[in-house]
Design a protein around this motif. Structure first.
Motif, PDB file in Angstrom:
ATOM      1  N   SER A 196       1.364  52.647  49.297  1.00 16.55           N
ATOM      2  CA  SER A 196       1.405  51.929  48.169  1.00 16.55           C
ATOM      3  C   SER A 196       1.206  50.405  48.585  1.00 16.55           C
ATOM      4  N   GLU A 197       0.876  49.597  47.524  1.00 12.84           N
ATOM      5  CA  GLU A 197       0.810  48.242  47.785  1.00 12.84           C
ATOM      6  C   GLU A 197       1.248  47.371  46.465  1.00 12.84           C
ATOM      7  N   PRO A 198       2.825  47.302  46.398  1.00 13.40           N
ATOM      8  CA  PRO A 198       3.326  47.112  45.297  1.00 13.40           C
ATOM      9  C   PRO A 198       3.138  45.543  44.856  1.00 13.40           C
ATOM     10  N   GLY A 199       2.882  45.504  43.434  1.00 12.50           N
ATOM     11  CA  GLY A 199       2.738  44.259  42.943  1.00 12.50           C
ATOM     12  C   GLY A 199       3.854  44.060  41.769  1.00 12.50           C
ATOM     13  N   ILE A 200       4.303  42.887  41.773  1.00  9.97           N
ATOM     14  CA  ILE A 200       5.285  42.559  40.742  1.00  9.97           C
ATOM     15  C   ILE A 200       4.542  41.951  39.328  1.00  9.97           C
ATOM     16  N   VAL A 201       5.301  42.231  38.405  1.00  7.58           N
ATOM     17  CA  VAL A 201       4.628  42.131  36.867  1.00  7.58           C
ATOM     18  C   VAL A 201       5.422  40.957  36.108  1.00  7.58           C
ATOM     19  N   MET A 202       4.730  40.083  35.638  1.00  4.42           N
ATOM     20  CA  MET A 202       5.449  39.108  34.841  1.00  4.42           C
ATOM     21  C   MET A 202       4.786  38.998  33.642  1.00  4.42           C
ATOM     22  N   PHE A 218       8.169  35.269  32.732  1.00  3.28           N
ATOM     23  CA  PHE A 218       9.448  36.125  32.958  1.00  3.28           C
ATOM     24  C   PHE A 218       9.232  37.218  33.906  1.00  3.28           C
ATOM     25  N   GLU A 219       9.777  37.365  34.688  1.00 13.11           N
ATOM     26  CA  GLU A 219       9.540  38.731  35.774  1.00 13.11           C
ATOM     27  C   GLU A 219      10.098  39.840  35.090  1.00 13.11           C
ATOM     28  N   LEU A 220       9.498  41.000  35.067  1.00  6.84           N
ATOM     29  CA  LEU A 220       9.996  42.242  34.821  1.00  6.84           C
ATOM     30  C   LEU A 220      10.780  42.967  36.209  1.00  6.84           C
ATOM     31  N   TRP A 328      13.403  44.705  30.698  1.00  9.54           N
ATOM     32  CA  TRP A 328      13.489  44.311  31.910  1.00  9.54           C
ATOM     33  C   TRP A 328      13.309  42.920  32.306  1.00  9.54           C
ATOM     34  N   ALA A 329      12.751  42.083  31.482  1.00  9.06           N
ATOM     35  CA  ALA A 329      12.524  40.623  31.571  1.00  9.06           C
ATOM     36  C   ALA A 329      13.657  39.751  31.846  1.00  9.06           C
ATOM     37  N   LYS A 336      18.903  37.728  31.811  1.00 11.10           N
ATOM     38  CA  LYS A 336      18.041  38.713  31.023  1.00 11.10           C
ATOM     39  C   LYS A 336      17.693  37.868  29.841  1.00 11.10           C
ATOM     40  N   ILE A 337      16.312  38.364  29.385  1.00 13.42           N
ATOM     41  CA  ILE A 337      15.765  37.653  28.307  1.00 13.42           C
ATOM     42  C   ILE A 337      15.232  38.491  27.398  1.00 13.42           C
TER      43      ILE A 337
END
Length: 374
Positions: A196-202, A218-220, A328-329, A336-337
């Motif tokens: 796996s090559e994990p990526g963060i989602v915003m 905002f980061e999830l 999750w934002a 938490k948003i």
């Protein structure tokens, strides 16, 4: 004669007493808009005014969120950003003062899906990968390839090493509903050969209504967000070797290293379409390494909350994509948003890992889907 004199004196006394009792009063004021709570759309106008009776003159002040914005008898409110505003009118002279307070809500613009809305990406706004083995390859690491994600999940684009990113959106706002709201497709390998090559989602909302991803992100927060092994506010700078050579980097943790050029001198790994052709800096949340070089080289997935990750908690095996919930934002401080909708999505490589003969860990993305549209 004395009677007349006495009568005149009494009349004068009464007249003087009456004029003394007639005090000058503060003028009667009327607000043109009487509703104290109102809603105004982004980039539209609403005028607030005061009507001053008796031709009196006052010192006027309009105060928006504690900042004086006007000194006339009227003020035109034209918000350029969604949010909650407090508008106060104050009128005063030597006799007294008067104030009136409005609460104004400016909602985030929402583009509702229509009958012909697509569930896939409709626009790629920006593609800026970090250096990597696939960068500058037309079929997987070029701006032209990134545009092929529009309306499709059949193409793939690499984001390079840590921080490399892509920003995209749909032809409508994505709504925060119960459970997962959208999915992102990658190409992780199965457990028989975990890679796996994990990526963060915003995510971001179009709060200024201009249709561009220039608002707050905002980061999830995924499964690793609160763990001690995760580094927030990580920053890395890559230097262009201006040759088909290793790309050096330094970070804000006092470390340095190289993106190893494994292509035997075939090309420069630094993105040749980046605006800065000397150095490039990326910032974000750094996830810990999951690399294993014992036997076959593998890179294990995280439980949930990251793309291009064969997650068991996300049931990637069944769905073929990673799911994301707008609930999750979190903001830049980890608070938490609550987001009812979002308009822009950003994905970036979240590990800084050299996988030896397999090159750097670099998130791949094949597309995205709004899960509310069937």
């Amino acid at each position: 004669m004395n009677k007349y004199f006495l009568l005149s004196f009494v009349l004068l006394a009464l007249l003087f007493s009456c004029s003394k009792d007639e005090k000058e009063l503060f003028p009667d004021l009327r607000m043109a808009v009487t509703d104290k709570v109102s809603t105004v759309a982004v980039n539209t106008e609403k005028t607030f005014a005061v009507n001053i009776a008796d031709g009196k003159t006052l010192s006027n002040e309009w105060i928006l969120n504690e900042v004086v914005v006007g000194k006339e008898t009227s003020y035109t409110f034209k918000p350029t950003l969604a949010g909650d505003y407090t508008l106060v009118y104050k009128g005063s002279n030597h006799l007294g003062s008067f104030s009136y307070t409005y609460q104004i809500n400016v909602p985030v613009p929402v583009i509702e899906p229509g009958a012909n809305s697509s569930k896939y990406i409709s626009r790629v706004f920006e593609y800026l990968p970090a250096p990597g083995q696939h960068i500058n390859q037309a079929t997987v690491g070029s701006p032209e390839q990134a545009q092929k994600l529009v309306g499709s999940i059949a193409n793939s684009v690499s984001l390079g090493g840590f921080g490399g990113y892509i920003i995209f959106g749909f032809d409508h706002s994505v709504k925060n509903q119960e459970g997962a709201d959208f999915g992102v497709y990658g190409n992780p390998f199965t457990p028989s050969f975990h890679f796996s090559e994990p990526g963060i989602v915003m995510v971001s909302q179009d709060k200024n209504g201009n249709g561009l991803p220039d608002d707050e992100w905002f980061e999830l927060a995924g499964s690793e967000y609160s763990k001690a092994t995760t580094i927030k506010n990580y920053e890395i700078t890559y230097t262009n070797p201006k040759a088909a050579a290793n790309v050096t980097w330094t970070d804000n943790q006092g470390k340095s290293g190289e993106v190893i050029n494994i292509s035997r001198g075939a090309r420069n790994y630094y993105p040749l379409f980046a605006a800065n052709q000397d150095k490039i800096t990326f910032k974000g949340t750094l996830l810990p390494s999951t690399l294993s070089t014992s036997g076959l080289i593998t890179n294990a997935p995280f439980e949930w909350g990251y793309t291009d990750s064969y997650s068991s908690g996300d049931d990637y095996a069944t769905k073929g994509y990673n799911s994301f919930d707008l609930s999750w934002a979190v903001d830049k401080d980890g608070k938490k948003i609550t987001l009812k909708t979002v308009d822009f999505i950003k994905v970036y490589t979240a590990q800084n890992v050299n996988a030896g003969a397999l090159g750097e860990i670099s998130t791949d993305i094949k597309g995205a889907v709004d899960l509310s549209i069937k």
